[in-house]
Design a protein around this motif. Structure first.
Motif, PDB file in Angstrom:
ATOM      1  N   SER A 118       0.802  -1.107   0.160  1.00  0.00           N
ATOM      2  CA  SER A 118      -0.050  -0.080   0.222  1.00  0.00           C
ATOM      3  C   SER A 118       0.959   1.219  -0.093  1.00  0.00           C
ATOM      4  O   SER A 118       2.284   1.129   0.295  1.00  0.00           O
ATOM      5  CB  SER A 118      -0.861   0.006   1.395  1.00  0.00           C
ATOM      6  OG  SER A 118      -0.091   0.030   2.459  1.00  0.00           O
ATOM      7  N   GLY A 119       0.197   2.525  -0.334  1.00  0.00           N
ATOM      8  CA  GLY A 119       0.787   3.691   0.030  1.00  0.00           C
ATOM      9  C   GLY A 119       1.448   3.714   1.525  1.00  0.00           C
ATOM     10  O   GLY A 119       2.180   4.416   1.648  1.00  0.00           O
TER      11      GLY A 119
ATOM     12  N   THR B 241      -4.596  16.216   4.617  1.00  0.00           N
ATOM     13  CA  THR B 241      -4.049  14.988   3.822  1.00  0.00           C
ATOM     14  C   THR B 241      -4.721  13.932   4.359  1.00  0.00           C
ATOM     15  O   THR B 241      -5.513  13.892   5.481  1.00  0.00           O
ATOM     16  CB  THR B 241      -2.525  14.959   3.905  1.00  0.00           C
ATOM     17  OG1 THR B 241      -2.040  13.739   3.328  1.00  0.00           O
ATOM     18  CG2 THR B 241      -2.172  14.822   5.492  1.00  0.00           C
ATOM     19  N   PHE B 242      -4.489  12.693   4.045  1.00  0.00           N
ATOM     20  CA  PHE B 242      -4.750  11.310   4.445  1.00  0.00           C
ATOM     21  C   PHE B 242      -4.212  11.102   5.831  1.00  0.00           C
ATOM     22  O   PHE B 242      -2.793  11.427   5.814  1.00  0.00           O
ATOM     23  CB  PHE B 242      -4.536  10.271   3.420  1.00  0.00           C
ATOM     24  CG  PHE B 242      -5.328   9.012   3.641  1.00  0.00           C
ATOM     25  CD1 PHE B 242      -6.798   8.939   4.056  1.00  0.00           C
ATOM     26  CD2 PHE B 242      -4.506   7.802   3.892  1.00  0.00           C
ATOM     27  CE1 PHE B 242      -7.271   7.668   4.216  1.00  0.00           C
ATOM     28  CE2 PHE B 242      -5.215   6.698   4.212  1.00  0.00           C
ATOM     29  CZ  PHE B 242      -6.450   6.555   4.434  1.00  0.00           C
TER      30      PHE B 242
ATOM     31  N   THR C 148      -0.280   9.664   5.766  1.00  0.00           N
ATOM     32  CA  THR C 148       1.039  10.910   5.561  1.00  0.00           C
ATOM     33  C   THR C 148       1.618  10.995   7.141  1.00  0.00           C
ATOM     34  O   THR C 148       2.913  11.125   7.220  1.00  0.00           O
ATOM     35  CB  THR C 148       0.393  11.969   5.115  1.00  0.00           C
ATOM     36  OG1 THR C 148      -0.504  11.693   3.993  1.00  0.00           O
ATOM     37  CG2 THR C 148       1.554  12.867   4.679  1.00  0.00           C
TER      38      THR C 148
ATOM     39  N   ASP D 192       4.906  12.559  -0.473  1.00  0.00           N
ATOM     40  CA  ASP D 192       3.615  11.607  -0.475  1.00  0.00           C
ATOM     41  C   ASP D 192       3.071  11.829  -1.838  1.00  0.00           C
ATOM     42  O   ASP D 192       2.255  12.950  -2.085  1.00  0.00           O
ATOM     43  CB  ASP D 192       2.894  12.171   0.713  1.00  0.00           C
ATOM     44  CG  ASP D 192       1.420  11.125   0.470  1.00  0.00           C
ATOM     45  OD1 ASP D 192       1.297  10.624  -0.600  1.00  0.00           O
ATOM     46  OD2 ASP D 192       0.761  11.084   1.456  1.00  0.00           O
TER      47      ASP D 192
ATOM     48  N   ALA E 199       1.115   9.872  -3.369  1.00  0.00           N
ATOM     49  CA  ALA E 199       0.041   8.692  -3.371  1.00  0.00           C
ATOM     50  C   ALA E 199      -0.939   9.167  -4.657  1.00  0.00           C
ATOM     51  O   ALA E 199      -1.426   7.900  -5.312  1.00  0.00           O
ATOM     52  CB  ALA E 199      -0.609   8.667  -2.147  1.00  0.00           C
ATOM     53  N   GLN E 200      -1.078  10.217  -5.115  1.00  0.00           N
ATOM     54  CA  GLN E 200      -2.015  10.665  -5.986  1.00  0.00           C
ATOM     55  C   GLN E 200      -1.354  11.062  -7.234  1.00  0.00           C
ATOM     56  O   GLN E 200      -2.340  11.669  -8.140  1.00  0.00           O
ATOM     57  CB  GLN E 200      -2.964  11.837  -5.487  1.00  0.00           C
ATOM     58  CG  GLN E 200      -3.829  11.270  -4.170  1.00  0.00           C
ATOM     59  CD  GLN E 200      -4.655  12.512  -3.583  1.00  0.00           C
ATOM     60  OE1 GLN E 200      -4.485  13.637  -4.335  1.00  0.00           O
ATOM     61  NE2 GLN E 200      -5.057  12.446  -2.534  1.00  0.00           N
TER      62      GLN E 200
ATOM     63  N   SER F   1       0.810   5.422  -4.299  1.00  0.00           N
ATOM     64  CA  SER F   1      -0.291   4.457  -3.980  1.00  0.00           C
ATOM     65  C   SER F   1      -1.075   3.845  -5.096  1.00  0.00           C
ATOM     66  O   SER F   1      -1.405   4.635  -6.222  1.00  0.00           O
ATOM     67  CB  SER F   1      -1.266   5.034  -3.164  1.00  0.00           C
ATOM     68  OG  SER F   1      -2.590   4.189  -3.006  1.00  0.00           O
TER      69      SER F   1
ATOM     70  N   HIS G  10      -3.942   2.000  -4.737  1.00  0.00           N
ATOM     71  CA  HIS G  10      -5.282   1.798  -4.193  1.00  0.00           C
ATOM     72  C   HIS G  10      -6.308   1.827  -5.346  1.00  0.00           C
ATOM     73  O   HIS G  10      -6.000   2.555  -6.302  1.00  0.00           O
ATOM     74  CB  HIS G  10      -5.447   2.746  -3.273  1.00  0.00           C
ATOM     75  CG  HIS G  10      -6.904   2.422  -2.463  1.00  0.00           C
ATOM     76  ND1 HIS G  10      -8.183   3.194  -2.674  1.00  0.00           N
ATOM     77  CD2 HIS G  10      -7.324   1.846  -1.225  1.00  0.00           C
ATOM     78  CE1 HIS G  10      -9.021   2.677  -1.928  1.00  0.00           C
ATOM     79  NE2 HIS G  10      -8.425   1.767  -0.862  1.00  0.00           N
TER      80      HIS G  10
ATOM     81  N   LYS H 173      -7.056   5.498  -7.032  1.00  0.00           N
ATOM     82  CA  LYS H 173      -5.918   5.968  -7.602  1.00  0.00           C
ATOM     83  C   LYS H 173      -6.022   5.592  -9.171  1.00  0.00           C
ATOM     84  O   LYS H 173      -6.724   4.949  -9.723  1.00  0.00           O
ATOM     85  CB  LYS H 173      -4.725   5.732  -6.976  1.00  0.00           C
ATOM     86  CG  LYS H 173      -4.507   5.875  -5.669  1.00  0.00           C
ATOM     87  CD  LYS H 173      -4.826   7.293  -5.149  1.00  0.00           C
ATOM     88  CE  LYS H 173      -4.297   7.664  -3.722  1.00  0.00           C
ATOM     89  NZ  LYS H 173      -5.217   7.292  -2.469  1.00  0.00           N
TER      90      LYS H 173
ATOM     91  N   GLY I 149      -1.946  -1.420  -2.999  1.00  0.00           N
ATOM     92  CA  GLY I 149      -0.862  -1.287  -3.594  1.00  0.00           C
ATOM     93  C   GLY I 149      -0.059  -0.126  -3.349  1.00  0.00           C
ATOM     94  O   GLY I 149      -0.656   0.889  -3.325  1.00  0.00           O
TER      95      GLY I 149
ATOM     96  N   TYR J 170     -10.592  15.609   2.898  1.00  0.00           N
ATOM     97  CA  TYR J 170      -9.918  15.348   4.049  1.00  0.00           C
ATOM     98  C   TYR J 170     -10.703  16.516   5.356  1.00  0.00           C
ATOM     99  O   TYR J 170     -10.549  17.451   5.056  1.00  0.00           O
ATOM    100  CB  TYR J 170      -8.534  15.590   4.215  1.00  0.00           C
ATOM    101  CG  TYR J 170      -7.900  14.701   3.119  1.00  0.00           C
ATOM    102  CD1 TYR J 170      -7.988  13.387   3.098  1.00  0.00           C
ATOM    103  CD2 TYR J 170      -7.015  15.381   2.068  1.00  0.00           C
ATOM    104  CE1 TYR J 170      -7.058  12.739   2.210  1.00  0.00           C
ATOM    105  CE2 TYR J 170      -6.663  14.596   1.055  1.00  0.00           C
ATOM    106  CZ  TYR J 170      -6.703  13.204   1.274  1.00  0.00           C
ATOM    107  OH  TYR J 170      -6.047  12.584   0.282  1.00  0.00           O
TER     108      TYR J 170
HETATM  109  C1  LIG Z   1      -4.363   7.086  -0.955  1.00  0.00           C
HETATM  110  C2  LIG Z   1      -3.616   7.827  -0.321  1.00  0.00           C
HETATM  111  C3  LIG Z   1      -2.311   7.332   0.948  1.00  0.00           C
HETATM  112  C4  LIG Z   1      -2.684   5.815   1.087  1.00  0.00           C
HETATM  113  O1  LIG Z   1      -2.637   5.140   0.232  1.00  0.00           O
HETATM  114  P1  LIG Z   1      -2.902   3.470   0.556  1.00  0.00           P
HETATM  115  O2  LIG Z   1      -2.158   2.718  -0.742  1.00  0.00           O
HETATM  116  O3  LIG Z   1      -4.555   3.699   0.344  1.00  0.00           O
HETATM  117  O4  LIG Z   1      -2.300   3.127   1.750  1.00  0.00           O
HETATM  118  C5  LIG Z   1      -1.504   8.371   1.444  1.00  0.00           C
HETATM  119  N1  LIG Z   1      -1.651   9.572   1.114  1.00  0.00           N
HETATM  120  C6  LIG Z   1      -2.407   9.946   0.339  1.00  0.00           C
HETATM  121  C7  LIG Z   1      -2.304  11.778   0.116  1.00  0.00           C
HETATM  122  C8  LIG Z   1      -3.273   9.521  -0.239  1.00  0.00           C
HETATM  123  O5  LIG Z   1      -4.104  10.098  -1.306  1.00  0.00           O
END
Ligand SMILES: *Cc1c(COP(=O)(O)O)cnc(C)c1O
Length: 384
Positions: free
Chosen positions: A63-64, A89-90, A93, A161, A163-164, A185, A187, A190, A197, A329
């Motif tokens: 995962s991310g 943020t999520f 982070t 980060d 992730a996106q 990420s 997920h 995404k 992943g 968020y």
């Molecule tokens: C989706 C996301 C994560 C987490 O990723 P996962 O693969 O769901 O664990 C972390 N930070 C941000 C900004 C995200 O959008």
């Protein structure tokens, strides 16, 4: 609540993308007789990232979140260390560093964009600060030249980060290759997905060898498999961060299909933009401003409502008409977990984005008719 069972005309916020060859590659992984991590598909994906994006080392993760947790281990973040993270943020982070005992110092967003405001960061740095973790919200770049210069001046680690941010660039350079480390990420929400992943991008070559050990449960297994170590043994801390070959096979199909997936998203994004720009120009809501020098990745399409009440009314109006749009968020400095630990600073911009931002449905097979219904429903809400 989402109506249940879903009405036939329901438009979800997201649908996982099946680009085409995923099931065939999963079949191949099964036929190869190796389903645990670091097999053929994992290595294909990792080589792709290293060659295509120029990362010193790319390690697939489950995962991310795991990629961020690996980063915190790799940087030896200790109890009492301070890490600067945007509030908007999520949880992962910040949580990745909290797991190591770090204190999170939350940064506010820019007035016009959810990304952290780099001009406000220097005041947050203390002798205990170890790292800055910029988040590229919606795949739009933070001001990395200024952030990297600041980090160099204060000898701080930078963990992006991203992730996106897959396939997004700033001045031609992929996001996720600016910091010492970066987390992506895959997920299902995404742009490119493995169900669940992620990827740790190691851009500082000095961190690469230890990253691989942490990835392989603290062992030298990967080096041993390449014939570089005489014995396979426990050499450091680590955990199980490798995804199975089933996930890597799914991801490989998505990587191969990335141009088509991105084109579909771009088309949807541009359709929203041109249809909704007149309402934005008339002052009904705001849109995220483009960032100069950036190549976007069309990760999300957001409206910035004029108030929290109007935002909630818009979401309810869409839901009544079987469309699921979502807010984003709730700022982490106001979260039940971190609010009692936060230093008390007001972060007005992060709070405003938490109260007013709406994301519209955007996924690879959202139909033209479906998208037109989303657009006309938003228009009805404001012009009704
Ligand atoms: C989706 C996301 C994560 C987490 O990723 P996962 O693969 O769901 O664990 C972390 N930070 C941000 C900004 C995200 O959008």
């Amino acid at each position: 609540m989402i109506p249940s069972p879903l009405p036939p005309d329901f438009i979800p916020f997201n649908r996982p993308c099946l680009a085409g060859p995923e099931l065939e590659y999963i079949r191949q992984a099964v036929a190869a007789g190796k389903l645990s991590g670091n097999g053929l598909f994992t290595r294909r994906c990792q080589q792709f990232f290293e060659q295509h994006y120029g990362m010193a080392k790319a390690l697939l993760t489950t995962s991310g979140t795991d990629a961020l947790e690996m980063a915190a281990l790799l940087l030896d973040i200790q109890p009492g260390d301070e890490v600067i993270v945007p509030s908007y943020t999520f949880t992962s982070t910040a949580n990745a560093f909290v797991l190591r005992g770090a204190r999170i110092v939350f940064a506010d967003s820019r007035p016009d964009h959810p990304n952290l405001d780099v001009t406000q960061l220097e005041a947050l740095i203390t002798p205990r600060t170890r790292a800055i973790v910029p988040v590229h919200y919606g795949g739009q770049p933070c001001d990395m030249p200024a952030l990297l210069a600041l980090a160099r001046r204060h000898t701080l680690w930078v963990v992006e980060d991203a992730a996106q941010a897959i396939e997004a660039r700033f001045e031609g350079r992929p996001l996720g290759t600016f910091g010492h480390l970066a987390a992506f990420s895959f997920h299902e929400t995404k742009n490119l997905s493995a169900g669940e992943g992620g990827l740790l991008a190691v851009n500082d070559p000095a961190l690469a060898a230890r990253a691989e050990i942490i990835w392989e449960k603290g062992t030298n297994r990967a080096a041993f498999a390449r014939g570089e170590a005489a014995r396979y043994e426990w050499v450091d801390v680590g955990s199980s961060f490798l995804p199975s070959e089933l996930n890597a096979a799914y991801l490989w199909a998505q990587l191969e299909s990335r141009h088509r997936i991105q084109q579909q998203r771009q088309h949807l994004w541009e359709t929203y933009q041109s249809a909704l720009a007149p309402l934005a120009a008339a002052g009904f809501f705001g849109l995220l401003p483009p960032v100069a020098g950036s190549q976007p990745n069309w990760h999300l399409f957001a409206l910035l409502c004029r108030s929290e009440a109007e935002r909630d009314a818009l979401l309810a109006f869409l839901r009544q008409r079987h469309i699921l749009a979502v807010f984003h968020y709730l700022p982490l400095h106001r979260s039940p977990y971190y609010a009692p630990r936060h230093d008390g600073r007001q972060l007005p911009h992060a709070e405003r984005f938490g109260q007013t931002l709406v994301r519209l449905p955007l996924y690879h097979d959202l139909s033209r008719i479906g998208q037109q219904r989303v657009i006309s429903t938003v228009q009805d809400f404001y012009l009704g």
